[in-house]
Design an enzyme around this catalytic site. Structure first.
Site, PDB file in Angstrom:
ATOM      1  N   ASN A   1      -2.591  -4.649   8.479  1.00 23.71           N
ATOM      2  CA  ASN A   1      -3.804  -4.400   7.679  1.00 23.71           C
ATOM      3  C   ASN A   1      -4.531  -3.167   8.172  1.00 23.71           C
ATOM      4  OD1 ASN A   1      -4.330  -6.961   9.425  1.00 23.71           O
ATOM      5  ND2 ASN A   1      -6.412  -6.319   9.025  1.00 23.71           N
ATOM      6  N   ASP A   2      -5.781  -3.243   8.548  1.00 23.63           N
ATOM      7  CA  ASP A   2      -6.641  -2.055   8.691  1.00 23.63           C
ATOM      8  C   ASP A   2      -6.050  -0.937   9.552  1.00 23.63           C
ATOM      9  OD1 ASP A   2      -8.076  -4.214   7.836  1.00 23.63           O
ATOM     10  OD2 ASP A   2      -9.741  -3.944   9.209  1.00 23.63           O
TER      11      ASP A   2
ATOM     12  N   TRP B   1      -8.968  -6.524  17.298  1.00 28.03           N
ATOM     13  CA  TRP B   1      -9.283  -6.158  15.923  1.00 28.03           C
ATOM     14  C   TRP B   1      -9.679  -4.688  15.795  1.00 28.03           C
ATOM     15  CZ3 TRP B   1     -12.366 -11.172  14.209  1.00 28.03           C
ATOM     16  CH2 TRP B   1     -11.436 -12.215  14.075  1.00 28.03           C
ATOM     17  N   THR B   2     -10.271  -4.366  14.654  1.00 27.40           N
ATOM     18  CA  THR B   2     -10.433  -2.962  14.251  1.00 27.40           C
ATOM     19  C   THR B   2     -11.312  -2.145  15.195  1.00 27.40           C
ATOM     20  OG1 THR B   2     -10.032  -3.509  11.977  1.00 27.40           O
ATOM     21  CG2 THR B   2     -11.287  -1.521  12.364  1.00 27.40           C
TER      22      THR B   2
ATOM     23  N   TRP C   1       3.442  -8.180   9.129  1.00 30.07           N
ATOM     24  CA  TRP C   1       2.132  -7.952   8.496  1.00 30.07           C
ATOM     25  C   TRP C   1       1.403  -6.750   9.087  1.00 30.07           C
ATOM     26  CZ3 TRP C   1      -1.129  -9.709   4.708  1.00 30.07           C
ATOM     27  CH2 TRP C   1      -2.484  -9.372   4.835  1.00 30.07           C
TER      28      TRP C   1
ATOM     29  N   TRP D   1      -1.173 -12.638   7.762  1.00 27.44           N
ATOM     30  CA  TRP D   1      -2.185 -12.277   8.763  1.00 27.44           C
ATOM     31  C   TRP D   1      -2.213 -13.283   9.917  1.00 27.44           C
ATOM     32  CZ3 TRP D   1      -6.478 -14.326  11.113  1.00 27.44           C
ATOM     33  CH2 TRP D   1      -7.290 -13.420  11.796  1.00 27.44           C
TER      34      TRP D   1
ATOM     35  N   ARG E   1     -18.704  -6.747  13.682  1.00 27.36           N
ATOM     36  CA  ARG E   1     -17.357  -6.190  13.910  1.00 27.36           C
ATOM     37  C   ARG E   1     -17.188  -4.755  13.422  1.00 27.36           C
ATOM     38  NH1 ARG E   1     -16.667 -10.576  10.275  1.00 27.36           N
ATOM     39  NH2 ARG E   1     -16.028 -10.010   8.152  1.00 27.36           N
ATOM     40  N   ASP E   2     -16.176  -4.122  13.998  1.00 30.61           N
ATOM     41  CA  ASP E   2     -15.635  -2.828  13.586  1.00 30.61           C
ATOM     42  C   ASP E   2     -16.547  -1.646  13.930  1.00 30.61           C
ATOM     43  OD1 ASP E   2     -13.813  -4.594  12.489  1.00 30.61           O
ATOM     44  OD2 ASP E   2     -14.681  -4.473  10.482  1.00 30.61           O
TER      45      ASP E   2
END
EC number: 3.2.1.26
Lengths: 99, 554
Positions: free
Chosen positions: B26-27, B86-87, B24, B51, B150-151
């Site tokens: 993603n971003d 994470w991102t 998987w 995910w 987030r991010d």
């Protein structure tokens, strides 16, 4: 013997009734409902066991499948990010399951 | 579910779009150019094609096309990112060093911001990353939910010399971008005001903020400001999974941004989109190597998770795009595949065809699985004049790609375009097309669409009709470019004013059976199409080895 004993109480319970109706209900007819009941109960028991087996078997498969599909969906959501799975496909899939 | 077989699934893997070897993705995260290498990090689950268990995958390239897989850059090994690395985004400091801010999901699922930096700045491959001992550097402020923070963006310089970042969040249903200033990336000062907020848009994630030139076609470093500059805010809408952007004015003094046109503000349904197809969680970076701003976007799957598990992978990244303000309209951005993609062009065929109403013509280019198509269309002048001079034809206010019947719904002046990833009998096809109609004040109104509704016989696939209005200015011809790479189709209209990315999973139109068709489904218009079709090479993306050191771009 054991089987006779097991039948005795039933017979004995029915005896007072049969006494009052002995003139109307022959012995053979008195015993038939018991056999019918036994057969029905046994059948129901078998069906219940069969259903239980199917449910357990399918349930495990469905659970496994559902885990793959919904746990991914909910895992991302529960973890606090946007949904990552293709929810429209999931919805289609869910609709089919409902059908 | 559809009975996919390995032949079909193997064909879906792309040849020149970035995707990991398996599992998987993603971003996009922290893209940057450093010591001769483009670095690309991405949200990656090394354990499954769905995910979860997110780490930072890492790849490098000399040209944004030929990628080399590197070892995983960061894993969840601390309490402050135990549930996921994470991102995040990269920032170059004044001395050329790199800081990386990223969101960690803590052991208690709280979203916090963390600081990381290269362990060995002399390593051009940036293989090892160190996490700051004082992490987390930011936690959700009062009034912000633990899972609504987030991010972080790339930081930009304020007029007072501080660094400034923004982080997406929400308050009730209002999407917001929080603002923080810092001098050392370890301690932060939160602004009481917001960079921007839009009611009823829900959570904003993957916020991006950057300047674009009003006069130049080159990109700008994130810290650039001035009278010839507009600023773009992009936010990824948690509710709809759409990347919306808006153009406006940034005020350095108080850290706020005001849209040029509030009726198309970030996140509202009429807002502009980078891409009207499948494209999310995108991020730009300034490429100081070539003076351009590059946009990366995550392209998810439109098939089922079961199929993803079966094929062993999920998601690709769009071909990186340059992004600039449209200096002609000044109302939208234009995006275009990076010029390096041309290095994959092999043999080409040039065509000039005039096709009448209701015509479908096969285009002989051999296999049509990996293509780059550039086309110009002209509607016969008399047909246009007849249509627009006819007062009985009213302005078409309601037409939209999604709701107006797709490529089979015939109008006076459209649809016309290409059917890609089609089989010989057209039982499977993905039309990418223009539809021209009468807009307000009898002006030309053009929409650009991709119709995936007949793209596959499979039933466990979402098959939308994507698209939107595209500005066509006086004197301009209708132009489109299409990149076809197995299960992904990227379409660009009018030089990239409107873009559509779609995922397509044919069952018959695969390998040598994949064909290309030109069609004109208009009722009253004859169309002239001039176009060139290139066969595209594979990018041969592979794991990095010592042999790759010093290999120039291919």
């Amino acid at each position: 013997m054991a089987s006779t004993e097991a039948l005795l109480p039933v017979t004995s319970r029915q005896d007072p009734l049969s006494e009052s109706r002995s003139d109307q209900i022959p012995e053979t007819r008195q015993r038939r409902p018991i056999k019918v009941h036994l057969a029905v109960y046994s059948g129901l028991l078998l069906i219940a066991l069969y259903v239980a087996l199917i449910v357990t078997h399918d349930g495990s498969t469905a659970q496994h499948g559902a885990k793959d599909e919904t746990s991914t969906e909910s895992r991302a959501r529960l973890a606090g990010v946007s949904e990552k799975s293709n929810d429209r496909v999931s919805r289609l899939s869910d609709d089919r399951k409902v059908e | 579910a559809f009975a996919w077989n390995n032949t079909m699934l193997s064909w879906q893997r792309t040849a020149f779009h970035f995707q990991p070897e398996k599992n998987w993705m993603n971003d996009p995260n922290g893209p940057l150019f450093y010591k001769g290498w483009y670095h690309f990090f991405y949200q990656y689950n090394p354990n499954a094609a769905v995910w979860g268990d997110i780490v930072w995958g890492h790849a490098v390239s000399k040209d944004l096309i030929h990628w080399l897989y590197l070892p995983i850059a960061m894993v969840p090994d601390q309490w402050y990112d135990a549930n996921g690395v994470w991102t995040g985004s990269a920032t170059f400091l004044d001395d050329g060093s790199i800081v990386m801010l990223y969101t960690g999901s803590t052991d208690k699922f709280v979203q916090v911001q963390n600081l990381a930096y290269p362990d060995d700045p002399s390593d051009p491959l940036l293989l090892k990353w160190a996490k700051f001992s004082g992490n987390p550097v930011l936690v959700p402020p009062p009034g912000i939910g633990a899972k609504d923070f987030r991010d972080p963006t790339t930081a930009w310089k304020t007029s007072t010399g501080k660094w400034r970042i923004t982080i997406g969040s929400k308050i009730n249903r209002t999407g917001i971008s929080l603002i923080y200033d810092t001098t050392d990336f370890k301690t932060y000062e939160k602004h009481d005001t917001l960079l921007h907020q839009v009611p009823n848009t829900g959570m904003w994630e993957c916020v991006d903020f950057y300047p674009v030139s009003k006069t130049q076609v080159n990109g700008l470093d994130t810290s650039v400001n001035g009278p010839d500059v507009k600023h773009v805010i992009k936010a990824s809408m948690d509710d709809t999974r759409i990347d919306h952007y808006a153009i406006g004015t940034y005020y350095d003094s108080n850290g706020t941004w005001v849209p040029d046109n509030p009726s198309i503000d970030v996140g509202i349904s009429t807002a502009l989109r980078y891409d009207y197809g499948k494209f999310y969680a995108s991020k730009t970076f300034y490429d100081q190597n070539k003076g351009r701003r590059i946009l990366w976007g995550w392209i998810g799957e439109s098939d089922s998770e079961d199929a993803d598990v079966q094929k062993g992978w999920s998601s690709v990244q769009g071909i990186p795009r340059t992004v600039v303000l449209d200096t002609r309209t000044r109302k939208n951005l234009v995006q275009w595949p990076v010029e390096e993609i041309k290095s994959l062009r092999l043999s080409s065929n040039k065509f000039d065809m005039t096709i009448g109403p209701g015509t479908v013509v096969p285009v002989d280019v051999g296999s049509a699985t990996q293509l780059d198509i550039e086309a110009e269309f002209e509607i016969k002048t008399e047909d246009l004049k007849l249509f627009f001079d006819d007062d009985s034809v009213e302005a078409d206010k309601k037409f939209s790609c999604e709701t107006s019947g797709g490529s089979t719904a015939r109008g006076a002046l459209g649809p016309f375009g290409f059917s890609v990833l089609a089989d010989e009998s057209l039982s499977e096809q993905t039309p990418v097309y223009f539809y021209v109609t009468k807009g307000k004040h009898s002006k030309l109104k053009t929409v650009f669409c991709t119709d995936t509704s007949r793209s596959t016989m499979a039933n466990d696939v979402v098959k939308p009709i994507y698209g939107s209005f595209v500005p066509v200015l006086k004197g301009e011809k209708l132009t489109m470019r299409i990149l076809v790479d197995h299960s992904i189709v990227e379409g660009f209209a009018q030089g990239g004013r409107t873009c559509i990315t779609s995922r397509v999973y044919p069952t018959k139109a695969i390998y040598g059976a994949t064909k290309l068709f030109l069609f004109n489904n208009a009722i009253d218009a004859t169309v002239t199409a001039s176009f060139k079709v290139w066969q595209m090479n594979s990018a041969f993306i592979h794991p990095y080895s010592q042999d790759d050191i010093g290999v120039p771009s291919r």
